[in-house]
Design an enzyme around this catalytic site. Structure first.
Site, PDB file in Angstrom:
ATOM      1  CB  SER A 132      32.395 -20.950  24.790  1.00 34.38           C
ATOM      2  OG  SER A 132      31.481 -20.406  25.489  1.00 34.38           O
ATOM      3  CE1 TYR A 145      32.976 -15.951  22.358  1.00 32.75           C
ATOM      4  CE2 TYR A 145      31.437 -17.417  23.232  1.00 32.75           C
ATOM      5  CZ  TYR A 145      32.603 -16.968  23.530  1.00 32.75           C
ATOM      6  OH  TYR A 145      33.546 -17.147  24.227  1.00 32.75           O
TER       7      TYR A 145
END
Length: 239
Positions: A132, A145
Site C-alpha cells: 500500500s 494497517y
C-alpha cells in the site's frame, strides 16, 4: 485487452483474499487469461465473488493457519500466488487487540502462504503481495494497517532474495482505489476532496487497474524483476 488471451493457459494461479475488491479483480483477470484459478477468502458464496468454469472458490479465514494449509496442500503445482487478504479498523487500531487482529489478517498469512506454496513452485513462478501507499508514509488513523503494509514490503524483499532465481517475489502498492474497503471514504465528498486534489490523475483508481499490474508482475514480461514494489496510485506519491 492488455494481455494475450492465452497468457496463463495451463498455469495454476492462487489468490488468497480473492473474494472481493482488488483480489477478486485480480482473480477474474487471471481467469480471463486462461488460468486454472483457485481463490480463497471470506464470503465465498457472495454473488460478487469470482466464478467460472476454471475457478474454484473456497471459504477461508486467513487467520486459520491449518485451514490455509488445507486449501493449498491438494494443489500439485502453483505457478502464481497472489497474497491479497486485507482489512483496516481505522482508529480502533490503537487498541492493542485490534492492532494484533489486523496484523493477523494482513501480514502473517502472507508469510504462511508463501512458505506453503514454495515447494509447489517451479522455475519461472511468481508471488505477488499487496502492499500500500501507507507502507511509505504511515498513518495516524490506521497504525496497524500501515505497519502491516510496511512489513509486507520488507518481507517481499526478503522472500525475493531467498527464493531467487527460480521464484520471483514482488509487491504492488495501490493508492486510493475504489473497493468495498474504501467505498465509504470515496463516497464522502468532503473527506475525499483533499485526496482527489493531490492525485495528479484527478481520480481514484479502479480495482482492475491494480489487477493489470499484478498480472504484469506474474507474466514473463517481468521475468527479471524481483524484490520490487510497484506503486499504482495515479501519481499520489509524487506530490
Amino acid at each position: 485487452m492488455s494481455f494475450a488471451p492465452d497468457l496463463f493457459v495451463g498455469k495454476t494461479v492462487v489468490v488468497v483474499g480473492g473474494t472481493s475488491g482488488i483480489g477478486a479483480a485480480a482473480a477474474m483477470a487471471f481467469a480471463g487469461l486462461g488460468a486454472d484459478l483457485h481463490v480463497a477468502g471470506l464470503n465465498a458464496s457472495d454473488p460478487r465473488a469470482p466464478a467460472g468454469i476454471s475457478v474454484t472458490v473456497t471459504e477461508l479465514d486467513v487467520r486459520d493457519a491449518a485451514a490455509l494449509a488445507s486449501f493449498l496442500d491438494p494443489l500439485p503445482r502453483i505457478d502464481v500466488l497472489v497474497n491479497c487478504a486485507g482489512v483496516s479498523r481505522d482508529r480502533d487500531e490503537w487498541n492493542s487487540e485490534a492492532f494484533a487482529n489486523v496484523m493477523a489478517i494482513n501480514f502473517f498469512p502472507v508469510m504462511e502462504a508463501s512458505l506453503l506454496a514454495r515447494p509447489k513452485m517451479g522455475k519461472g513462478a511468481a508471488i505477488i503481495n499487496i502492499a500500500s501507499m501507507y507502507a511509505t508514509f504511515g498513518a495516524a488513523d490506521r497504525p496497524a494497517y500501515a505497519s502491516s503494509k510496511g512489513a509486507i514490503v520488507q518481507l517481499t524483499k526478503s522472500l525475493a532474495q531467498e527464493y531467487a532465481p527460480d521464484v520471483r517475489v514482488n509487491a504492488v502498492a495501490p493508492g486510493w482505489i475504489v473497493t468495498p474497503l474504501s467505498h465509504g471514504l470515496f463516497s464522502d465528498e468532503t473527506a475525499s476532496a483533499p485526496i482527489m486534489a493531490r492525485i495528479p490523475f484527478g481520480r481514484w483508481g479502479e480495482a482492475r487497474e491494480i489487477a493489470d499490474a499484478i498480472v504484469y508482475l506474474a507474466s514473463p514480461a517481468a521475468g527479471y524483476i524481483t524484490g520490487a514494489v510497484l506503486p499504482v496510485d495515479g501519481g499520489y506519491l509524487t506530490v
